[in-house]
Design a protein around this motif. Structure first.
Motif, PDB file in Angstrom:
ATOM      1  N   PHE A 120       0.997  -1.056  -0.120  1.00  0.00           N
ATOM      2  CA  PHE A 120       0.263  -0.278   0.110  1.00  0.00           C
ATOM      3  C   PHE A 120       0.765   1.138  -0.370  1.00  0.00           C
ATOM      4  O   PHE A 120       1.619   1.061   0.949  1.00  0.00           O
ATOM      5  CB  PHE A 120      -1.191  -0.230   0.921  1.00  0.00           C
ATOM      6  CG  PHE A 120      -1.698   0.968   1.439  1.00  0.00           C
ATOM      7  CD1 PHE A 120      -3.136   1.268   0.584  1.00  0.00           C
ATOM      8  CD2 PHE A 120      -1.503   1.535   2.244  1.00  0.00           C
ATOM      9  CE1 PHE A 120      -3.435   2.978   0.435  1.00  0.00           C
ATOM     10  CE2 PHE A 120      -2.219   3.440   1.938  1.00  0.00           C
ATOM     11  CZ  PHE A 120      -3.331   3.578   1.074  1.00  0.00           C
ATOM     12  N   ARG A 121       0.652   2.085  -1.085  1.00  0.00           N
ATOM     13  CA  ARG A 121       1.256   3.609  -1.341  1.00  0.00           C
ATOM     14  C   ARG A 121       0.270   5.219  -0.804  1.00  0.00           C
ATOM     15  O   ARG A 121      -0.600   4.690  -1.484  1.00  0.00           O
ATOM     16  CB  ARG A 121       1.599   3.287  -2.081  1.00  0.00           C
ATOM     17  CG  ARG A 121       2.957   2.507  -2.845  1.00  0.00           C
ATOM     18  CD  ARG A 121       3.397   2.455  -3.903  1.00  0.00           C
ATOM     19  NE  ARG A 121       4.488   0.398  -4.119  1.00  0.00           N
ATOM     20  CZ  ARG A 121       5.274   0.801  -4.467  1.00  0.00           C
ATOM     21  NH1 ARG A 121       6.073   2.174  -3.999  1.00  0.00           N
ATOM     22  NH2 ARG A 121       6.154  -0.430  -4.262  1.00  0.00           N
ATOM     23  N   LEU A 122       0.991   5.523   0.249  1.00  0.00           N
ATOM     24  CA  LEU A 122       0.348   6.305   0.747  1.00  0.00           C
ATOM     25  C   LEU A 122       1.754   8.224   0.113  1.00  0.00           C
ATOM     26  O   LEU A 122       2.332   8.276   0.511  1.00  0.00           O
ATOM     27  CB  LEU A 122       0.340   6.427   2.073  1.00  0.00           C
ATOM     28  CG  LEU A 122      -1.051   7.834   2.552  1.00  0.00           C
ATOM     29  CD1 LEU A 122      -1.686   8.271   1.741  1.00  0.00           C
ATOM     30  CD2 LEU A 122      -0.761   7.828   4.435  1.00  0.00           C
ATOM     31  N   GLN A 123       1.123   8.706  -0.471  1.00  0.00           N
ATOM     32  CA  GLN A 123       2.170   9.963  -0.902  1.00  0.00           C
ATOM     33  C   GLN A 123       1.555  10.865  -0.288  1.00  0.00           C
ATOM     34  O   GLN A 123      -0.006  11.102  -0.324  1.00  0.00           O
ATOM     35  CB  GLN A 123       1.671  10.240  -2.614  1.00  0.00           C
ATOM     36  CG  GLN A 123       2.549  11.009  -2.839  1.00  0.00           C
ATOM     37  CD  GLN A 123       3.340  11.065  -4.514  1.00  0.00           C
ATOM     38  OE1 GLN A 123       3.366  10.680  -5.304  1.00  0.00           O
ATOM     39  NE2 GLN A 123       2.655  12.811  -4.654  1.00  0.00           N
ATOM     40  N   LEU A 124       2.547  11.377   0.168  1.00  0.00           N
ATOM     41  CA  LEU A 124       1.592  13.059   1.786  1.00  0.00           C
ATOM     42  C   LEU A 124       2.416  14.322   0.442  1.00  0.00           C
ATOM     43  O   LEU A 124       4.268  14.315   0.415  1.00  0.00           O
ATOM     44  CB  LEU A 124       2.748  13.058   2.414  1.00  0.00           C
ATOM     45  CG  LEU A 124       2.385  14.064   3.672  1.00  0.00           C
ATOM     46  CD1 LEU A 124       1.197  14.616   4.049  1.00  0.00           C
ATOM     47  CD2 LEU A 124       3.417  13.526   4.966  1.00  0.00           C
ATOM     48  N   THR A 125       1.589  15.508   0.437  1.00  0.00           N
ATOM     49  CA  THR A 125       3.016  16.374   0.126  1.00  0.00           C
ATOM     50  C   THR A 125       2.623  17.548   1.389  1.00  0.00           C
ATOM     51  O   THR A 125       1.178  17.746   1.609  1.00  0.00           O
ATOM     52  CB  THR A 125       2.049  16.690  -1.399  1.00  0.00           C
ATOM     53  OG1 THR A 125       2.826  17.917  -1.485  1.00  0.00           O
ATOM     54  CG2 THR A 125       0.394  17.494  -1.099  1.00  0.00           C
ATOM     55  N   ASN A 126       3.093  18.670   1.147  1.00  0.00           N
ATOM     56  CA  ASN A 126       3.328  19.254   2.523  1.00  0.00           C
ATOM     57  C   ASN A 126       2.758  20.605   1.658  1.00  0.00           C
ATOM     58  O   ASN A 126       3.810  21.742   0.854  1.00  0.00           O
ATOM     59  CB  ASN A 126       4.060  19.904   2.575  1.00  0.00           C
ATOM     60  CG  ASN A 126       4.383  20.711   4.560  1.00  0.00           C
ATOM     61  OD1 ASN A 126       3.107  21.836   4.379  1.00  0.00           O
ATOM     62  ND2 ASN A 126       4.867  20.416   5.591  1.00  0.00           N
ATOM     63  N   LEU A 127       1.692  21.746   1.174  1.00  0.00           N
ATOM     64  CA  LEU A 127       1.265  23.290   0.978  1.00  0.00           C
ATOM     65  C   LEU A 127       1.633  24.329   1.776  1.00  0.00           C
ATOM     66  O   LEU A 127       1.493  25.343   1.350  1.00  0.00           O
ATOM     67  CB  LEU A 127      -0.357  22.499   1.088  1.00  0.00           C
ATOM     68  CG  LEU A 127      -0.650  21.527  -0.262  1.00  0.00           C
ATOM     69  CD1 LEU A 127      -2.189  21.383  -0.010  1.00  0.00           C
ATOM     70  CD2 LEU A 127      -0.363  21.337  -1.425  1.00  0.00           C
ATOM     71  N   GLY A 128       2.151  23.554   3.119  1.00  0.00           N
ATOM     72  CA  GLY A 128       2.502  24.690   4.096  1.00  0.00           C
ATOM     73  C   GLY A 128       0.872  25.539   4.277  1.00  0.00           C
ATOM     74  O   GLY A 128      -0.209  24.994   4.727  1.00  0.00           O
ATOM     75  N   LEU A 129       1.285  26.240   5.775  1.00  0.00           N
ATOM     76  CA  LEU A 129       0.620  26.557   6.660  1.00  0.00           C
ATOM     77  C   LEU A 129       0.080  28.101   5.544  1.00  0.00           C
ATOM     78  O   LEU A 129       0.692  29.434   5.995  1.00  0.00           O
ATOM     79  CB  LEU A 129       0.457  26.640   8.007  1.00  0.00           C
ATOM     80  CG  LEU A 129       0.996  25.471   8.407  1.00  0.00           C
ATOM     81  CD1 LEU A 129       1.530  25.999  10.191  1.00  0.00           C
ATOM     82  CD2 LEU A 129       0.198  24.156   8.532  1.00  0.00           C
TER      83      LEU A 129
END
Ligand SMILES: [Cu+2]
Length: 470
Positions: free
Chosen positions: A128-137
């Motif tokens: 199982f693959r879960l990609q995470l991106t960080n869009l910032g606050l």
């Protein structure tokens, strides 16, 4: 329990010395010194790690809605909140299937609790693959915190994918990373960002995840072919399932994060107590879910969804339930619906900071799993095929970081539509710690409270967890 970790770049205290002041939050991005600006590169699905992900999540900030309550000092409702919303959060969003522009649009559109998702037990090939991106606050561009996904209680993690930032990688603003899991142990877990974890967990970067057993699909042990565990005898078979994720909102901490202040966590005192990101009576408001016929963007190869597909507009933003548009970023209902004789699985997990005493008034619950472990003794074979340690109770005491799987059998319909004439029987599921069912409103009810509604019949089978079937 979470522990305090260090910031990876500049602390808020350091930043306040440099930028000097609270006007910053409302002044917006133009007031940000160049050194703090991050140019977001397009964050479409990354191919760098090979196989595309099964799910793609974003970490960012946002706003949610608590029930009407007396003001809590100047902390609640938050004076910076957009119309109809009142509480600042950090959180995750499911951005699977969105294009790069839609993904960028989801900054400051976090949801609470984090998207519920599930995976199938590893069968030798289905990583199982879960990609995470960080869009910032959006509200706190000074906080250049990374984010991670830490799968709490997951037994077979390798450090690289653990998400604990001092021992593994984390995801800086504008970057993405794909986690890979081989889930070998069925059951109910939780996940959360592990960066600044007391703060990021409490602010909302926290949700529920479960692993479906290989036994699923075997209709000889239980007619539905749905099970919580590989029980071998159908004892964990169920007809309907409902996630019950427990978390809390301390209004002062949320206000502090939107106003460039530092809460003193030793003063912790939760004001709102949540089930699936909502406080009663909002817990019984509808789901904002939509299963699109033929939509395969969030399905596994065997056709199972990995997460509840929520309603989205053309910009990729969430759409709330028709009757409650203010619950736009709290899409998951906690109302439990069932018909007489059906077996109903409740998956509880607690990532608030306090113990909860979840009580079902008038219906016995059988605890069939705890902390993603079947309630059965371990034998010398190494299998959980020993003594049955499941038990019946009307109350589970569930501490921070614990999960419970319980099954109850829906009682007979009374045959009496009652003075309300609603056409169903109502039972109450609530936190017996009475300070945690209060949201400070008149009458003293609220918080971690929901209802079980037993219909005489006519419900459709569930298309996703927490689906009402109505
Ligand atoms: Cu985080």
């Amino acid at each position: 329990m979470p522990k305090q970790t260090y910031r990876n770049s500049i602390s808020r205290r350091d930043f306040l010395k440099i930028a000097g002041g609270a006007a910053f939050a409302v002044a917006g991005a133009s007031a940000i010194p160049q050194v703090f600006r991050r140019v977001l590169r397009p964050v479409s699905v990354a191919e760098a790690q090979g196989t595309p992900p099964d799910l793609y999540f974003a970490g960012t900030d946002g706003w949610i809605s608590m029930p009407p309550s007396p003001p809590i000092g100047f902390y609640f409702p938050d004076d910076l909140a957009p119309p109809s919303l009142d509480t600042y959060i950090f959180g995750f969003r499911n951005i699977t299937g969105l294009d790069a522009t839609q993904i960028t649009n989801q900054k400051m559109k976090a949801q609470h609790s984090a998207p519920l998702f599930w995976v199938n037990e590893y069968n030798g090939s289905n990583e199982f693959r879960l990609q995470l991106t960080n869009l910032g606050l959006q509200i706190r561009p000074d906080l250049t915190d990374s984010h991670t996904v830490h799968w709490h209680g997951f037994r077979n993690i390798i450090a690289f994918y653990d998400g604990e930032p001092t021992g593994s990688v984390s995801v800086p603003v504008g970057r993405n990373f794909t986690y890979v899991f081989r889930p070998r142990d069925p059951g109910t877990y939780m996940y959360h960002c592990h960066v600044e974890d007391v703060e990021h967990v409490h602010m909302g970067m926290t949700g529920l995840v479960f692993v479906r057993p290989l036994q699923n699909g075997n209709t000889s042990l239980y007619p539905s072919g749905k099970y919580a565990y590989n029980d071998g005898d159908g004892s964990t078979g169920y007809d309907r399932e409902f996630a019950m994720f427990i978390s809390e909102v301390w209004a002062e901490a949320h206000w502090c994060d939107s106003h460039i202040q530092l809460p003193d966590w030793s003063d912790y005192r939760a004001d709102f107590n949540l089930l699936n990101g909502r406080a009663y009576p909002d817990t019984v408001a509808p789901n904002a879910a939509l299963v699109l016929p033929g939509d395969v963007s969030q399905q596994s190869p065997d056709g199972n969804y990995y997460t509840v597909p929520y309603r989205r507009d053309g910009d990729g933003d969430l759409i709330g339930p028709d009757s409650r548009p203010d619950l736009q970023y709290q899409p998951l209902s906690s109302l439990i619906t069932c018909q007489p004789g059906e077996r109903v699985l409740l998956r509880f997990a607690n990532l608030g900071f306090r113990e909860a005493a979840m009580t079902m008034a008038g219906i016995q619950m059988r605890v069939i799993g705890r902390d993603a472990t079947l309630m059965r003794g371990l034998t010398s074979s190494g299998l959980r095929d020993g003594a049955d340690t499941s038990y019946e109770t009307d109350t589970i005491l569930i501490g921070a970081g614990e999960s419970f799987d319980v099954i109850f059998t829906a009682p007979d319909f009374s045959g009496d539509s009652g003075s309300s004439g609603l056409g169903y029987d109502t039972y109450v599921l609530y936190n017996r710690r009475l300070t945690q069912v209060s949201n400070l409103s008149d009458g003293g009810f609220g918080g971690q409270r929901t209802e079980v509604r037993v219909y005489p019949g006519g419900l459709a089978s569930q298309q996703y967890p927490n689906d009402w079937g109505i």
